[in-house]
Design a protein around this motif. Structure first.
Motif, PDB file in Angstrom:
ATOM      1  N   GLN A 262       5.220  84.235   9.426  1.00  0.00           N
ATOM      2  CA  GLN A 262       4.760  82.941   9.969  1.00  0.00           C
ATOM      3  C   GLN A 262       3.462  82.608   9.545  1.00  0.00           C
ATOM      4  O   GLN A 262       2.552  83.607   9.634  1.00  0.00           O
ATOM      5  CB  GLN A 262       4.973  82.996  11.533  1.00  0.00           C
ATOM      6  N   ALA A 263       3.219  81.313   9.529  1.00  0.00           N
ATOM      7  CA  ALA A 263       1.903  80.863   9.303  1.00  0.00           C
ATOM      8  C   ALA A 263       1.793  79.473  10.155  1.00  0.00           C
ATOM      9  O   ALA A 263       2.630  78.632   9.741  1.00  0.00           O
ATOM     10  CB  ALA A 263       1.503  80.808   7.863  1.00  0.00           C
ATOM     11  N   THR A 264       0.895  79.485  10.866  1.00  0.00           N
ATOM     12  CA  THR A 264       0.607  78.088  11.762  1.00  0.00           C
ATOM     13  C   THR A 264      -0.497  77.310  11.111  1.00  0.00           C
ATOM     14  O   THR A 264      -1.595  77.687  11.121  1.00  0.00           O
ATOM     15  CB  THR A 264       0.363  78.362  13.405  1.00  0.00           C
ATOM     16  N   VAL A 265       0.007  76.049  10.617  1.00  0.00           N
ATOM     17  CA  VAL A 265      -1.009  75.280  10.034  1.00  0.00           C
ATOM     18  C   VAL A 265      -1.286  74.095  11.089  1.00  0.00           C
ATOM     19  O   VAL A 265      -0.481  73.468  11.437  1.00  0.00           O
ATOM     20  CB  VAL A 265      -0.368  74.660   8.601  1.00  0.00           C
ATOM     21  N   GLY A 266      -2.626  73.914  11.308  1.00  0.00           N
ATOM     22  CA  GLY A 266      -2.789  72.888  12.021  1.00  0.00           C
ATOM     23  C   GLY A 266      -3.003  71.451  11.639  1.00  0.00           C
ATOM     24  O   GLY A 266      -2.975  71.258  10.556  1.00  0.00           O
ATOM     25  N   ALA A 267      -2.726  70.525  12.493  1.00  0.00           N
ATOM     26  CA  ALA A 267      -2.536  69.281  12.009  1.00  0.00           C
ATOM     27  C   ALA A 267      -4.221  68.685  11.353  1.00  0.00           C
ATOM     28  O   ALA A 267      -5.182  69.170  12.241  1.00  0.00           O
ATOM     29  CB  ALA A 267      -2.057  68.232  13.176  1.00  0.00           C
ATOM     30  N   SER A 268      -3.971  68.091  10.149  1.00  0.00           N
ATOM     31  CA  SER A 268      -5.539  67.510   9.842  1.00  0.00           C
ATOM     32  C   SER A 268      -5.168  65.988   9.493  1.00  0.00           C
ATOM     33  O   SER A 268      -4.335  65.514   8.675  1.00  0.00           O
ATOM     34  CB  SER A 268      -5.649  68.281   8.670  1.00  0.00           C
ATOM     35  N   LEU A 269      -6.133  65.475  10.190  1.00  0.00           N
ATOM     36  CA  LEU A 269      -6.325  63.957   9.686  1.00  0.00           C
ATOM     37  C   LEU A 269      -7.559  63.658   9.314  1.00  0.00           C
ATOM     38  O   LEU A 269      -8.695  64.082  10.184  1.00  0.00           O
ATOM     39  CB  LEU A 269      -5.948  62.846  10.943  1.00  0.00           C
ATOM     40  N   SER A 270      -8.094  63.377   8.058  1.00  0.00           N
ATOM     41  CA  SER A 270      -9.333  63.375   7.556  1.00  0.00           C
ATOM     42  C   SER A 270      -9.867  62.012   7.138  1.00  0.00           C
ATOM     43  O   SER A 270      -9.038  61.546   6.320  1.00  0.00           O
ATOM     44  CB  SER A 270      -9.563  64.434   6.644  1.00  0.00           C
ATOM     45  N   ILE A 271     -10.907  61.371   7.447  1.00  0.00           N
ATOM     46  CA  ILE A 271     -11.416  60.310   6.718  1.00  0.00           C
ATOM     47  C   ILE A 271     -13.071  60.457   6.351  1.00  0.00           C
ATOM     48  O   ILE A 271     -13.724  60.919   7.351  1.00  0.00           O
ATOM     49  CB  ILE A 271     -11.321  59.027   7.883  1.00  0.00           C
ATOM     50  N   THR A 272     -13.279  60.199   5.209  1.00  0.00           N
ATOM     51  CA  THR A 272     -14.707  60.332   4.685  1.00  0.00           C
ATOM     52  C   THR A 272     -15.010  58.783   3.990  1.00  0.00           C
ATOM     53  O   THR A 272     -14.078  58.049   3.593  1.00  0.00           O
ATOM     54  CB  THR A 272     -14.890  61.280   3.662  1.00  0.00           C
ATOM     55  N   THR A 273     -16.413  58.536   3.991  1.00  0.00           N
ATOM     56  CA  THR A 273     -16.700  57.162   3.488  1.00  0.00           C
ATOM     57  C   THR A 273     -18.101  57.036   2.949  1.00  0.00           C
ATOM     58  O   THR A 273     -18.872  57.771   3.282  1.00  0.00           O
ATOM     59  CB  THR A 273     -16.814  56.225   4.863  1.00  0.00           C
ATOM     60  N   THR A 274     -18.162  56.018   2.112  1.00  0.00           N
ATOM     61  CA  THR A 274     -19.099  55.641   1.529  1.00  0.00           C
ATOM     62  C   THR A 274     -20.008  54.411   2.400  1.00  0.00           C
ATOM     63  O   THR A 274     -21.006  53.731   1.746  1.00  0.00           O
ATOM     64  CB  THR A 274     -19.128  55.331   0.188  1.00  0.00           C
ATOM     65  N   ILE A 275     -19.203  53.993   3.332  1.00  0.00           N
ATOM     66  CA  ILE A 275     -19.793  52.455   4.044  1.00  0.00           C
ATOM     67  C   ILE A 275     -21.124  52.957   5.010  1.00  0.00           C
ATOM     68  O   ILE A 275     -20.711  54.231   5.626  1.00  0.00           O
ATOM     69  CB  ILE A 275     -18.642  52.156   5.009  1.00  0.00           C
ATOM     70  N   PRO A 276     -21.870  52.126   4.817  1.00  0.00           N
ATOM     71  CA  PRO A 276     -23.122  52.515   5.395  1.00  0.00           C
ATOM     72  C   PRO A 276     -23.177  52.410   7.183  1.00  0.00           C
ATOM     73  O   PRO A 276     -22.274  51.430   7.424  1.00  0.00           O
ATOM     74  CB  PRO A 276     -24.329  51.842   4.809  1.00  0.00           C
ATOM     75  N   GLY A 277     -24.047  53.040   7.864  1.00  0.00           N
ATOM     76  CA  GLY A 277     -23.871  52.826   9.259  1.00  0.00           C
ATOM     77  C   GLY A 277     -23.937  51.294   9.718  1.00  0.00           C
ATOM     78  O   GLY A 277     -23.556  50.926  10.599  1.00  0.00           O
ATOM     79  N   THR A 278     -24.992  50.761   8.886  1.00  0.00           N
ATOM     80  CA  THR A 278     -25.386  49.123   8.980  1.00  0.00           C
ATOM     81  C   THR A 278     -25.267  48.779   7.736  1.00  0.00           C
ATOM     82  O   THR A 278     -25.669  48.970   6.625  1.00  0.00           O
ATOM     83  CB  THR A 278     -26.628  48.927   9.786  1.00  0.00           C
TER      84      THR A 278
END
Length: 149
Positions: free
Chosen positions: A29-45
């Motif tokens: 058995q191997a339990t793999v956790g859920a992974s949703l990932s987002i990265t961005t080049t959009i600046p904060g402003t």
């Protein structure tokens, strides 16, 4: 006599039947956790030029190992940059989808995991002069989130 005892003991060990299993199994058995990932080049402003009609905000890269999930795009002011009582409307382009009206949240439903996929994010709008907007700093907060279903 010692040799005789040793020979008898050796014979007993050889003569004793050894019962061996014919099969063995185990559960891995191997339990793999859920992974949703987002990265961005959009600046904060991101400052938009009000004399133009479009602007590229940047890119988002999204990865998921979840089967059922969605991308939610939300505008704090329903697709309008706001200053005082004045509104500066815009439309969003997300990857191949263009002209997204954010009067309500845009939801993109996904039914399978996704390897790292990059999408460009941009906006289109009219010039401030065409809308006869008064001077001021117009703002909206755009949020892109991932949600497991």
């Amino acid at each position: 006599m010692k040799k005789f005892v040793l020979v008898v003991l050796a014979a007993l060990f050889v003569a004793v039947p050894v019962f061996a299993a014919t099969e063995v199994s185990t559960v891995l058995q191997a339990t793999v956790g859920a992974s949703l990932s987002i990265t961005t080049t959009i600046p904060g402003t991101k400052a938009l030029d009000p004399t133009l009609t479009s602007a590229t905000l940047g890119n988002v890269t999204i990865t998921s190992n979840v089967t059922n999930w969605k991308i939610v795009i939300h505008s704090a002011h329903a697709g309008k940059m706001v200053y005082s009582t004045n509104n500066y409307p815009y439309l969003l382009n997300f990857g191949a989808e263009t002209g997204i009206d954010l009067a309500t949240d845009k939801e993109i439903i996904k039914a399978a995991p996704q390897t790292a996929t990059t999408s460009s994010v941009s906006v289109t709008y009219q010039t401030a002069a065409d809308l006869a907007l008064p001077a001021g700093t117009y703002e909206d907060t755009l949020t892109i989130s991932l949600v497991a279903l």
